[in-house]
Each structure stands twice: as C-alpha cells, then as structure tokens.
Design a protein around this motif. Structure first.
Motif, PDB file in Angstrom:
ATOM      1  N   ALA A   1     -63.448  46.620 -42.023  1.00  0.00           N
ATOM      2  CA  ALA A   1     -64.599  46.206 -41.232  1.00  0.00           C
ATOM      3  C   ALA A   1     -64.214  45.114 -40.229  1.00  0.00           C
ATOM      4  O   ALA A   1     -64.613  45.160 -39.053  1.00  0.00           O
ATOM      5  CB  ALA A   1     -65.716  45.711 -42.152  1.00  0.00           C
ATOM      6  N   LEU A   2     -63.434  44.136 -40.668  1.00  0.00           N
ATOM      7  CA  LEU A   2     -63.029  43.052 -39.773  1.00  0.00           C
ATOM      8  C   LEU A   2     -62.114  43.558 -38.659  1.00  0.00           C
ATOM      9  O   LEU A   2     -62.270  43.169 -37.489  1.00  0.00           O
ATOM     10  CB  LEU A   2     -62.323  41.954 -40.579  1.00  0.00           C
ATOM     11  CG  LEU A   2     -63.196  41.176 -41.566  1.00  0.00           C
ATOM     12  CD1 LEU A   2     -62.349  40.208 -42.384  1.00  0.00           C
ATOM     13  CD2 LEU A   2     -64.307  40.433 -40.850  1.00  0.00           C
TER      14      LEU A   2
ATOM     15  N   ALA B   1     -62.455  47.504 -52.509  1.00  0.00           N
ATOM     16  CA  ALA B   1     -63.288  46.418 -51.986  1.00  0.00           C
ATOM     17  C   ALA B   1     -62.534  45.601 -50.941  1.00  0.00           C
ATOM     18  O   ALA B   1     -63.074  45.277 -49.867  1.00  0.00           O
ATOM     19  CB  ALA B   1     -63.746  45.520 -53.134  1.00  0.00           C
ATOM     20  N   ALA B   2     -61.275  45.280 -51.234  1.00  0.00           N
ATOM     21  CA  ALA B   2     -60.473  44.522 -50.277  1.00  0.00           C
ATOM     22  C   ALA B   2     -60.227  45.333 -49.007  1.00  0.00           C
ATOM     23  O   ALA B   2     -60.266  44.798 -47.893  1.00  0.00           O
ATOM     24  CB  ALA B   2     -59.147  44.122 -50.922  1.00  0.00           C
TER      25      ALA B   2
ATOM     26  N   THR C   1     -62.167  47.703 -47.764  1.00  0.00           N
ATOM     27  CA  THR C   1     -63.414  47.807 -47.012  1.00  0.00           C
ATOM     28  C   THR C   1     -63.645  46.569 -46.151  1.00  0.00           C
ATOM     29  O   THR C   1     -64.012  46.671 -44.970  1.00  0.00           O
ATOM     30  CB  THR C   1     -64.600  48.011 -47.967  1.00  0.00           C
ATOM     31  OG1 THR C   1     -64.367  49.190 -48.754  1.00  0.00           O
ATOM     32  CG2 THR C   1     -65.903  48.164 -47.202  1.00  0.00           C
ATOM     33  N   LEU C   2     -63.414  45.408 -46.738  1.00  0.00           N
ATOM     34  CA  LEU C   2     -63.577  44.166 -45.982  1.00  0.00           C
ATOM     35  C   LEU C   2     -62.576  44.088 -44.837  1.00  0.00           C
ATOM     36  O   LEU C   2     -62.933  43.765 -43.696  1.00  0.00           O
ATOM     37  CB  LEU C   2     -63.403  42.963 -46.917  1.00  0.00           C
ATOM     38  CG  LEU C   2     -63.479  41.573 -46.264  1.00  0.00           C
ATOM     39  CD1 LEU C   2     -64.826  41.371 -45.588  1.00  0.00           C
ATOM     40  CD2 LEU C   2     -63.216  40.484 -47.296  1.00  0.00           C
ATOM     41  N   ALA C   3     -61.305  44.405 -45.121  1.00  0.00           N
ATOM     42  CA  ALA C   3     -60.272  44.344 -44.078  1.00  0.00           C
ATOM     43  C   ALA C   3     -60.560  45.354 -42.971  1.00  0.00           C
ATOM     44  O   ALA C   3     -60.422  45.038 -41.778  1.00  0.00           O
ATOM     45  CB  ALA C   3     -58.899  44.601 -44.698  1.00  0.00           C
TER      46      ALA C   3
ATOM     47  N   LEU D   1     -57.200  40.667 -52.494  1.00  0.00           N
ATOM     48  CA  LEU D   1     -57.323  39.921 -51.241  1.00  0.00           C
ATOM     49  C   LEU D   1     -56.123  39.003 -51.025  1.00  0.00           C
ATOM     50  O   LEU D   1     -55.662  38.822 -49.890  1.00  0.00           O
ATOM     51  CB  LEU D   1     -58.614  39.098 -51.260  1.00  0.00           C
ATOM     52  CG  LEU D   1     -59.916  39.904 -51.195  1.00  0.00           C
ATOM     53  CD1 LEU D   1     -61.119  38.981 -51.374  1.00  0.00           C
ATOM     54  CD2 LEU D   1     -60.033  40.659 -49.869  1.00  0.00           C
TER      55      LEU D   1
END
Length: 266
Positions: free
Chosen positions: A122-123, A115-116, A118-120, A16
């Motif tokens: 989605a946002l 994981a990083a 996936t978060l990026a 991240l």
C-alpha cells in the motif's frame, strides 16, 4: 484468544523488522521508482498511442509517454514487492522452521508475512502514484493506487511462493525480474501492439494493468479486473503455504517409546 493475538502480533513485528532490515529494498523504493519514471518521462516520445482497453471495451488514444509511465510504475512496484517478499521469506525460513519445531503456529507466521506485505504494498503503490502525479495528472489517482497495489500483492504472492520453494537466492531474484519484465512488456500496447489478444489475460499483471490504464485515462471503474491481482495472490499464497509447511516440517524420525515387558505369567 489473547494468546493468539499476542503470538500473531509478535510474528507481524518480526516480519516488519525483516522488511526494515532490507536496506536495498528501501533504497529501491526511495530512488529507483522516481529514477525509472523520470527517465521514461524524459526520453519516451509524446506521441499518440491507440489501443483497445479491455476494461472498457473501447479503443482509446492517449499520450504514449503517459502510457509508458503507467507500465513503468507497475513494473517497479512488482519488482520491489516481489523482491521484498522473496527475500524475507527465503532468509527467515530457517528461523521460521525453528519456531515451528518449538510449537509456534505456522499459520501465524504466514499471516504475519501477508500483513507486512499488505502494508508495504500500500505504501509503495501510494508513493509510485505520487511520483507519477509529479509529471501528469491521472484521471483517477486513487484508482491508480489501487491498480498498483493489486499488482504489488500479486507479485508479493509470487515472492512468498518462490521464497518457500526455492533453495537458492539467485534463482528467486532472477525469476522475479524475468517474470515481471516479460509480463510488463506483453501488457504494454507500445512494446506489444497485440496486447489486446487472447492469452494476455492469464498473466499476473493483466488485471492491475487494465485497472491502472483505466484510472489514468478514463472515468471507468473496472471492478472485475480489480479482483484479478488479489486472485493471483490467493493462488500463489496457497501454493506457498503448502511449500512452507513442507519446508518447516520436522523430518527427523520420531523416537519410539518401548514399554517394559510384562511379567511372565506363572
């Protein structure tokens, strides 16, 4: 078990942090997405466009301006997430190699990148949907976000593969740009009237494009096409994992320990 989660959490934190340091990608997210979609909204003619939507098996007639905006949203999220994952994988490879040499599990490093990403993804997908909604209201905005997310993760996997495999930064950026532009052009019924022909379903953006167009103009939920983007990510991630293991292996020759010769027998 606690040690495993602690190492994984540390790796996710590093991943991240790499994204947070990529200021150019942040600028692209904040300004490039609304700029590109705004230009399409202003300059693309609002003429009816008819095409076969394979996700529903029906021919639909929609506003060509809105159709182009969906293609533009897909193009922007694939470019940005593909670029982000390529840069973070490429630039952190030397550091990851040192961690692997020191005994840090490679699986933790790879899972942290996912994981990083996936978060990026989605946002960014939610942000692009919000920008689209400023100009017109898609029928199913939540499904549109899901379609953009699957496009982003597909190209995130491509970015991980290129970042683990290529040795030149310019090569990776050029490939991501060209692949995304060609893919988007071939999937858009306006730029390619033969977009419903056999063969386009083999491209990374096919599933996400079908989902996004169904979300924008119909009430259908194409479950099968929703899986195609993640399937592309899984394939690219497996290849990227193999390349990552090769690039982070210790190729130095191992020292052989010589045992002292035994005493001669009298």
């Amino acid at each position: 078990m606690n040690g495993t989660w602690r190492r994984l959490g540390t790796a996710v934190g590093f991943a991240l942090l790499e994204h947070a340091r990529n200021r150019f990608a942040l600028v692209l997210v904040l300004f490039y997405i609304p700029l590109w979609l705004s230009l399409e909204s202003w300059f693309v003619a609002r003429k009816p466009a008819s095409f076969m939507l394979r996700a529903t098996g029906r021919t639909v007639t929609v506003d060509g301006n809105h159709l182009t905006m969906i293609s533009g949203a897909i193009n922007t999220v694939t470019l940005i997430v593909g670029f982000m994952m390529f840069m973070t994988t490429f630039k952190s490879l030397a550091f990851d190699r040192r961690l692997a040499f020191a005994g840090y599990p490679r699986v933790h490093l790879l899972v942290a990148k996912v994981a990083a990403m996936t978060l990026a993804a989605a946002l960014i997908a939610a942000y692009a949907t919000a920008v689209v909604h400023c100009y017109w209201a898609p029928v199913r905005p939540g499904l549109l976000t899901a379609g953009l997310f699957t496009a982003a993760v597909a190209y995130g996997g491509i970015g991980i593969l290129l970042g683990s495999f290529l040795r030149n930064e310019l090569e990776g950026m050029f490939l991501i740009i060209m692949i995304s532009l060609l893919d988007t052009m071939l999937q858009n019924p306006i730029s390619n009237p033969e977009a419903s022909k056999d063969g386009v379903h083999l491209l990374p953006e096919y599933g996400p494009t079908q989902v996004s167009m169904a979300a924008g103009f119909t009430h259908a939920v194409p479950y099968r096409q929703l899986l195609l983007g993640p399937a592309w990510f899984a394939a690219m991630w497996l290849l990227g994992t193999a390349a990552f293991h090769l690039r982070t292996r210790d190729h130095r020759p191992r020292r052989r320990t010589h045992r002292p010769a035994g005493r001669p027998v009298d």
